[in-house]
Design a protein around this motif. Structure first.
Motif, PDB file in Angstrom:
ATOM      1  N   ILE A 227      -0.509   3.139  -6.995  1.00  0.00           N
ATOM      2  CA  ILE A 227      -0.069   2.181  -6.227  1.00  0.00           C
ATOM      3  C   ILE A 227       1.392   1.632  -6.843  1.00  0.00           C
ATOM      4  O   ILE A 227       1.959   2.655  -8.406  1.00  0.00           O
ATOM      5  CB  ILE A 227      -0.048   0.635  -6.431  1.00  0.00           C
ATOM      6  CG1 ILE A 227      -1.700   1.170  -4.847  1.00  0.00           C
ATOM      7  CG2 ILE A 227       0.710  -0.023  -5.737  1.00  0.00           C
ATOM      8  CD1 ILE A 227      -0.949   0.843  -3.756  1.00  0.00           C
TER       9      ILE A 227
ATOM     10  N   ARG B 220       0.799  -1.122   0.005  1.00  0.00           N
ATOM     11  CA  ARG B 220       0.241   0.595  -0.416  1.00  0.00           C
ATOM     12  C   ARG B 220       1.051   1.578  -0.278  1.00  0.00           C
ATOM     13  O   ARG B 220       0.964   2.103   0.821  1.00  0.00           O
ATOM     14  CB  ARG B 220      -1.101   0.095   0.773  1.00  0.00           C
ATOM     15  CG  ARG B 220      -1.992  -1.167   0.677  1.00  0.00           C
ATOM     16  CD  ARG B 220      -3.162  -1.453   2.098  1.00  0.00           C
ATOM     17  NE  ARG B 220      -2.264  -1.721   3.319  1.00  0.00           N
ATOM     18  CZ  ARG B 220      -1.301  -2.561   3.589  1.00  0.00           C
ATOM     19  NH1 ARG B 220      -1.528  -3.885   2.642  1.00  0.00           N
ATOM     20  NH2 ARG B 220      -0.356  -2.942   4.512  1.00  0.00           N
TER      21      ARG B 220
ATOM     22  N   SER C  11      -5.732   2.873   1.968  1.00  0.00           N
ATOM     23  CA  SER C  11      -5.310   2.488   2.558  1.00  0.00           C
ATOM     24  C   SER C  11      -4.941   2.025   2.933  1.00  0.00           C
ATOM     25  O   SER C  11      -4.990   1.063   3.446  1.00  0.00           O
ATOM     26  CB  SER C  11      -4.239   1.914   0.371  1.00  0.00           C
ATOM     27  OG  SER C  11      -5.256   2.176  -0.367  1.00  0.00           O
TER      28      SER C  11
ATOM     29  N   LEU D 201      -6.796  -0.472  -4.394  1.00  0.00           N
ATOM     30  CA  LEU D 201      -6.276   0.363  -3.200  1.00  0.00           C
ATOM     31  C   LEU D 201      -6.431   1.889  -4.133  1.00  0.00           C
ATOM     32  O   LEU D 201      -6.189   2.724  -3.849  1.00  0.00           O
ATOM     33  CB  LEU D 201      -4.130  -0.309  -3.546  1.00  0.00           C
ATOM     34  CG  LEU D 201      -4.740  -1.543  -1.949  1.00  0.00           C
ATOM     35  CD1 LEU D 201      -3.131  -1.843  -2.154  1.00  0.00           C
ATOM     36  CD2 LEU D 201      -5.244  -0.980  -0.235  1.00  0.00           C
TER      37      LEU D 201
END
Length: 148
Positions: A40, A31, A81, A73
């Motif tokens: 990400i 994360r 997240s 995410l």
């Protein structure tokens, strides 16, 4: 990563030798988000590729948890997240709530990919719906071992 692929190929053979069904699962995304893109950091591509290579070589089932978790995410963003972190600075390990959410994701992916598991794998539909919509979900009533 060749050694990881070789180990997974061996694992698949060992599982099949005991009359079981091997299911390979790529790594859960960390994360950590890029400051420049807000997405990400995909820093597990080599591990994911090694797992996929083993699945291709052995024709084992493959669950791409990395792609599914990265998508979710990215949808909920860095702040939300981070609420799944075991401790605030640990972007790899999950707390109880994160374990429920991503465990449910694995169950949903297995149910979609592997025939005949419906009686063994029962994802919670409320969580699955939130994940598919890209909506943040944080389980309530966690006592450290189970969240409902």
């Amino acid at each position: 990563m060749a050694q990881l692929t070789a180990n997974l190929v061996k694992f698949v053979a060992e599982v099949r030798a005991v009359q079981a069904t091997p299911i390979l699962v790529t790594s859960l995304s960390r994360r950590r988000f890029s400051n420049s893109t807000g997405k990400i950091n995909e820093n597990l591509a080599d591990v994911t590729a090694a797992t996929k290579a083993a699945a291709a070589q052995t024709k084992a089932y493959i669950i791409d948890l990395n792609a599914a978790s990265t998508k979710y995410l990215n949808a909920i963003g860095p702040e939300k997240s981070a609420t799944y972190n075991l401790i605030p600075t640990d972007f790899t390990h999950l707390n109880s709530q994160g374990s429920v959410v991503f465990g449910n994701m694995v169950a949903e992916l297995i149910e979609e990919e592997v025939e005949g598991v419906e009686k063994y794998v029962q994802p919670k539909k409320e969580i699955a719906k939130a994940i598919k919509k890209g909506t943040y979900y944080f389980p309530a009533n966690c006592d450290g071992e189970f969240c409902g």
